[in-house]
Design an enzyme around this catalytic site. Structure first.
Site, PDB file in Angstrom:
ATOM      1  N   THR A 128      62.286  21.206  -6.439  1.00 28.71           N
ATOM      2  CA  THR A 128      62.024  20.323  -5.303  1.00 28.71           C
ATOM      3  C   THR A 128      62.660  18.958  -5.500  1.00 28.71           C
ATOM      4  OG1 THR A 128      60.235  19.091  -4.232  1.00 28.71           O
ATOM      5  CG2 THR A 128      59.810  19.820  -6.457  1.00 28.71           C
ATOM      6  N   ASP A 129      62.969  18.289  -4.391  1.00 32.18           N
ATOM      7  CA  ASP A 129      63.500  16.922  -4.486  1.00 32.18           C
ATOM      8  C   ASP A 129      62.455  15.938  -5.026  1.00 32.18           C
ATOM      9  OD1 ASP A 129      61.834  16.835  -2.247  1.00 32.18           O
ATOM     10  OD2 ASP A 129      63.347  16.028  -0.881  1.00 32.18           O
ATOM     11  N   GLU A 130      61.165  16.345  -5.006  1.00 29.42           N
ATOM     12  CA  GLU A 130      60.115  15.418  -5.453  1.00 29.42           C
ATOM     13  C   GLU A 130      60.223  15.092  -6.939  1.00 29.42           C
ATOM     14  OE1 GLU A 130      56.148  15.977  -4.102  1.00 29.42           O
ATOM     15  OE2 GLU A 130      56.773  16.669  -2.138  1.00 29.42           O
ATOM     16  N   TYR A 155      51.787  17.248  -9.102  1.00 27.47           N
ATOM     17  CA  TYR A 155      52.624  18.372  -8.651  1.00 27.47           C
ATOM     18  C   TYR A 155      54.076  18.173  -9.076  1.00 27.47           C
ATOM     19  CZ  TYR A 155      55.828  20.809  -5.515  1.00 27.47           C
ATOM     20  OH  TYR A 155      56.891  21.536  -5.017  1.00 27.47           O
ATOM     21  N   LYS A 159      56.550  20.248 -11.699  1.00 28.95           N
ATOM     22  CA  LYS A 159      57.840  20.861 -11.325  1.00 28.95           C
ATOM     23  C   LYS A 159      58.966  20.298 -12.209  1.00 28.95           C
ATOM     24  CE  LYS A 159      58.686  23.403  -8.438  1.00 28.95           C
ATOM     25  NZ  LYS A 159      58.675  24.899  -8.332  1.00 28.95           N
ATOM     26  N   TYR A 212      48.605   9.818   7.145  1.00 29.97           N
ATOM     27  CA  TYR A 212      48.296   8.978   5.982  1.00 29.97           C
ATOM     28  C   TYR A 212      48.935   7.596   6.129  1.00 29.97           C
ATOM     29  CZ  TYR A 212      47.081  13.426   3.624  1.00 29.97           C
ATOM     30  OH  TYR A 212      46.543  14.637   3.276  1.00 29.97           O
ATOM     31  N   ARG A 219      60.378  11.880   5.251  1.00 34.93           N
ATOM     32  CA  ARG A 219      60.732  13.137   4.597  1.00 34.93           C
ATOM     33  C   ARG A 219      62.008  13.661   5.253  1.00 34.93           C
ATOM     34  NH1 ARG A 219      57.785  11.129   1.676  1.00 34.93           N
ATOM     35  NH2 ARG A 219      55.925  11.935   0.611  1.00 34.93           N
TER      36      ARG A 219
HETATM   37  P1  NAD Z   1      53.363  28.339  -1.203  1.00 33.93           P
HETATM   38  O1  NAD Z   1      52.212  27.569  -1.752  1.00 33.93           O
HETATM   39  O2  NAD Z   1      53.417  28.638   0.245  1.00 33.93           O
HETATM   40  O3  NAD Z   1      53.478  29.734  -1.955  1.00 33.93           O
HETATM   41  C1  NAD Z   1      53.301  29.858  -3.347  1.00 33.93           C
HETATM   42  C2  NAD Z   1      53.175  31.349  -3.678  1.00 33.93           C
HETATM   43  O4  NAD Z   1      53.062  31.466  -5.113  1.00 33.93           O
HETATM   44  C3  NAD Z   1      51.941  32.007  -3.064  1.00 33.93           C
HETATM   45  O5  NAD Z   1      52.266  33.265  -2.529  1.00 33.93           O
HETATM   46  C4  NAD Z   1      50.999  32.157  -4.260  1.00 33.93           C
HETATM   47  O6  NAD Z   1      50.117  33.278  -4.147  1.00 33.93           O
HETATM   48  C5  NAD Z   1      51.980  32.340  -5.402  1.00 33.93           C
HETATM   49  N1  NAD Z   1      51.406  31.957  -6.704  1.00 33.93           N
HETATM   50  C6  NAD Z   1      50.721  30.818  -6.993  1.00 33.93           C
HETATM   51  N2  NAD Z   1      50.316  30.841  -8.282  1.00 33.93           N
HETATM   52  C7  NAD Z   1      50.785  32.013  -8.814  1.00 33.93           C
HETATM   53  C8  NAD Z   1      50.711  32.594 -10.104  1.00 33.93           C
HETATM   54  N3  NAD Z   1      50.046  31.998 -11.108  1.00 33.93           N
HETATM   55  N4  NAD Z   1      51.317  33.781 -10.321  1.00 33.93           N
HETATM   56  C9  NAD Z   1      51.974  34.407  -9.307  1.00 33.93           C
HETATM   57  N5  NAD Z   1      52.062  33.915  -8.051  1.00 33.93           N
HETATM   58  C10 NAD Z   1      51.475  32.729  -7.821  1.00 33.93           C
HETATM   59  O7  NAD Z   1      54.653  27.553  -1.682  1.00 33.93           O
HETATM   60  P2  NAD Z   1      56.030  27.267  -0.905  1.00 33.93           P
HETATM   61  O8  NAD Z   1      55.865  26.091  -0.056  1.00 33.93           O
HETATM   62  O9  NAD Z   1      56.533  28.541  -0.354  1.00 33.93           O
HETATM   63  O10 NAD Z   1      56.944  26.825  -2.154  1.00 33.93           O
HETATM   64  C11 NAD Z   1      57.589  27.817  -2.948  1.00 33.93           C
HETATM   65  C12 NAD Z   1      58.385  27.145  -4.043  1.00 33.93           C
HETATM   66  O11 NAD Z   1      59.355  26.269  -3.457  1.00 33.93           O
HETATM   67  C13 NAD Z   1      57.546  26.278  -4.982  1.00 33.93           C
HETATM   68  O12 NAD Z   1      58.032  26.462  -6.285  1.00 33.93           O
HETATM   69  C14 NAD Z   1      57.789  24.870  -4.500  1.00 33.93           C
HETATM   70  O13 NAD Z   1      57.687  23.957  -5.561  1.00 33.93           O
HETATM   71  C15 NAD Z   1      59.210  24.961  -3.990  1.00 33.93           C
HETATM   72  N6  NAD Z   1      59.570  24.036  -2.899  1.00 33.93           N
HETATM   73  C16 NAD Z   1      58.794  23.933  -1.775  1.00 33.93           C
HETATM   74  C17 NAD Z   1      59.181  23.111  -0.731  1.00 33.93           C
HETATM   75  C18 NAD Z   1      58.375  22.999   0.539  1.00 33.93           C
HETATM   76  O14 NAD Z   1      58.677  22.151   1.381  1.00 33.93           O
HETATM   77  N7  NAD Z   1      57.353  23.803   0.755  1.00 33.93           N
HETATM   78  C19 NAD Z   1      60.357  22.371  -0.837  1.00 33.93           C
HETATM   79  C20 NAD Z   1      61.120  22.475  -2.004  1.00 33.93           C
HETATM   80  C21 NAD Z   1      60.716  23.323  -3.023  1.00 33.93           C
HETATM   81  O1  DAU Z   2      59.949  17.520  -0.699  1.00 35.04           O
HETATM   82  C1  DAU Z   2      59.620  18.836  -0.997  1.00 35.04           C
HETATM   83  C2  DAU Z   2      58.125  19.006  -1.064  1.00 35.04           C
HETATM   84  O2  DAU Z   2      57.651  18.953   0.285  1.00 35.04           O
HETATM   85  C3  DAU Z   2      57.683  20.287  -1.740  1.00 35.04           C
HETATM   86  O3  DAU Z   2      58.074  20.267  -3.087  1.00 35.04           O
HETATM   87  C4  DAU Z   2      56.175  20.486  -1.638  1.00 35.04           C
HETATM   88  O4  DAU Z   2      55.806  21.749  -2.174  1.00 35.04           O
HETATM   89  C5  DAU Z   2      55.786  20.429  -0.180  1.00 35.04           C
HETATM   90  O5  DAU Z   2      54.388  20.555  -0.045  1.00 35.04           O
HETATM   91  C6  DAU Z   2      56.263  19.129   0.457  1.00 35.04           C
HETATM   92  O6  DAU Z   2      55.541  17.992  -0.084  1.00 35.04           O
HETATM   93  P1  DAU Z   2      55.050  16.777   0.848  1.00 35.04           P
HETATM   94  O7  DAU Z   2      53.938  16.104   0.154  1.00 35.04           O
HETATM   95  O8  DAU Z   2      56.199  15.950   1.287  1.00 35.04           O
HETATM   96  O9  DAU Z   2      54.549  17.634   2.126  1.00 35.04           O
HETATM   97  P2  DAU Z   2      53.236  17.485   3.048  1.00 35.04           P
HETATM   98  O10 DAU Z   2      53.434  18.385   4.215  1.00 35.04           O
HETATM   99  O11 DAU Z   2      51.985  17.618   2.266  1.00 35.04           O
HETATM  100  O12 DAU Z   2      53.336  15.981   3.554  1.00 35.04           O
HETATM  101  C7  DAU Z   2      54.470  15.535   4.280  1.00 35.04           C
HETATM  102  C8  DAU Z   2      54.256  14.067   4.584  1.00 35.04           C
HETATM  103  O13 DAU Z   2      53.192  13.951   5.539  1.00 35.04           O
HETATM  104  C9  DAU Z   2      53.843  13.244   3.372  1.00 35.04           C
HETATM  105  O14 DAU Z   2      54.446  11.953   3.476  1.00 35.04           O
HETATM  106  C10 DAU Z   2      52.324  13.107   3.512  1.00 35.04           C
HETATM  107  C11 DAU Z   2      52.117  13.150   5.015  1.00 35.04           C
HETATM  108  N1  DAU Z   2      50.849  13.772   5.460  1.00 35.04           N
HETATM  109  C12 DAU Z   2      50.538  15.008   4.981  1.00 35.04           C
HETATM  110  C13 DAU Z   2      49.369  15.631   5.391  1.00 35.04           C
HETATM  111  C14 DAU Z   2      48.999  16.991   4.835  1.00 35.04           C
HETATM  112  C15 DAU Z   2      50.048  13.124   6.385  1.00 35.04           C
HETATM  113  O15 DAU Z   2      50.360  12.008   6.842  1.00 35.04           O
HETATM  114  N2  DAU Z   2      48.897  13.752   6.784  1.00 35.04           N
HETATM  115  C16 DAU Z   2      48.509  14.966   6.310  1.00 35.04           C
HETATM  116  O16 DAU Z   2      47.431  15.453   6.705  1.00 35.04           O
END
Ligand code: NAD
Ligand code: DAU
Length: 340
Positions: A128-130, A155, A159, A212, A219
């Protein structure tokens, strides 16, 4: 010709689930194994359309269970791995960091050991970019692959730790790896604890949307289908040991995102409720994707077309997200947002 075996971890979640379906359809000559523990974030109902396909297989296993993982590798002899499985929600990591270390750090290390032992030809780590921390609001600054890692939340620290382990297994043992660092994804099957699906589902139910702080945090949003094509490209064309940033220059403030959704659903901005800020809330993320574009990646969606497709999808698939928000998620929401 022998069929190639691809292991996808976390394929019951949001991005992993979209990637599983994309790969099962695109590569009928690959055997695709979705390994997932099925935590609160994983569900298999999203795979109804592919579960009978002969090139799709499901394995329920915890990536932090060394014996279980090694047994699977011994039996299946995977050729390559795309590793998504993780705890992914920043807010949950602030409340309860420990499981993030167990799954994201220890789980990744166990997978790396297994990949080394059984000589996989590629370990693609989805990061992730985070991990880069935050940018200021100067619009000409971006995360590049050379930006130092400065994670700010439990988190992103977990990562970043897993990224460093992946790098170390390449440098020390010669394991063929890639790391991708993508910006915020959105699209079908996004779990409704995250900003975009939370906003869509709550606005559709005429409920307030918690923003928030002042909503000015930025983002960089990428449609999940474009993330899938990037991962496919890196899996097949990425140079061993390299990191690739993934993002499409779609920066929006959180307030802009929420207002866009409210407008598209023809509802009132009165639904916006400013709430207490997230602890350590990163100001801005923005990706420079030049290195991936040089490999041939070209995203299909911009934010306007992507959010339209996503809202349509949530309107047409209410039963999926309604079943989630009626379950244990309700307790999470009450606790997270201090709702009485
Ligand atoms: P998600 O939370 O939707 O899905 C995570 C999946 O992993 C679920 O199916 C869960 O059951 C499984 N899991 C959790 N713990 C486990 C374990 N111990 N063993 C096996 N499986 C397990 O997550 P997502 O948003 O799809 O993100 C997937 C990946 O991409 C993550 O590694 C996250 O860091 C990365 N990522 C997410 C985003 C985003 O915006 N969501 C952006 C960049 C990178
Ligand atoms: O940048 C990649 C990341 O993006 C991934 O690595 C993470 O897995 C993914 O969850 C996401 O993280 P963020 O924290 O950026 O996503 P989230 O949707 O939780 O929040 C997006 C923005 O919105 C953040 O600035 C917080 C804000 N927010 C979030 C929630 C849930 C609110 O203002 N209100 C809310 O209720």
């Amino acid at each position: 010709m022998t069929r190639r075996k691809l292991l996808i971890t976390g394929g019951a979640g949001f991005i992993g689930g979209n990637f599983v379906r994309y790969m099962v359809d695109k590569y009928p000559d690959y055997d695709i194994y979705n390994l997932d523990l099925l935590t609160y974030a994983g569900d298999l109902s999203k795979h109804q359309n592919i579960e009978k396909k002969t090139n799709y297989h499901f394995i329920q296993c915890d990536i932090a269970n060394r014996e279980g993982i090694f047994n699977r590798f011994k039996n299946e002899k995977f050729d390559f791995i795309v590793h998504f499985a993780a705890e992914s929600h920043v807010d949950r990591s602030i409340t309860d960091p420990e499981i993030f270390i167990k799954t994201n750090v220890m789980g990744t290390q166990i997978l790396l050991d297994a990949a080394k032992e059984y000589n996989v030809s590629k370990f693609l780590h989805v990061s992730t970019d985070e991990v880069y921390g935050e940018l200021d609001f100067n619009p000409s600054t971006f995360f590049t692959e050379e930006t130092p890692l400065q994670p700010n939340s439990p988190y992103s620290a977990s990562k970043a730790s897993s990224d460093l382990l992946v790098r170390a297994y390449h440098e020390t043992y010669g394991l063929p790896v890639n790391i991708t660092r993508c910006s915020n994804n959105y699209g079908p099957y996004h779990f409704p604890e995250k900003l975009i699906p939370l906003t869509i589902s709550r606005v559709l139910n005429d409920q307030t949307v918690p923003v928030y702080g002042n909503g000015a945090n930025i983002r960089d949003w990428l449609h999940v289908f474009d993330h899938c094509t990037a991962l496919d490209l890196v899996l097949h064309e990425g140079k061993d040991g390299e990191v690739y940033n993934v993002g499409g220059h779609n920066e929006r403030t959180n307030l802009e995102v929420v207002k866009t959704i409210i407008k598209a659903l023809d509802k009132s901005n009165d639904l916006i409720e400013f709430v207490e800020d997230r602890l350590g809330h990163d100001k801005r993320y923005a990706i420079d994707p030049t290195k991936l574009e040089a490999l041939g990646w070209d995203p299909t969606y911009n934010f306007d077309t992507g959010i339209e497709q996503t809202i349509e999808w949530y309107l047409s698939n209410k039963e999926w997200w309604e079943s989630i928000i009626s379950g244990e998620y309700r307790e999470y929401f009450k606790k997270q947002y201090s709702v009485k």
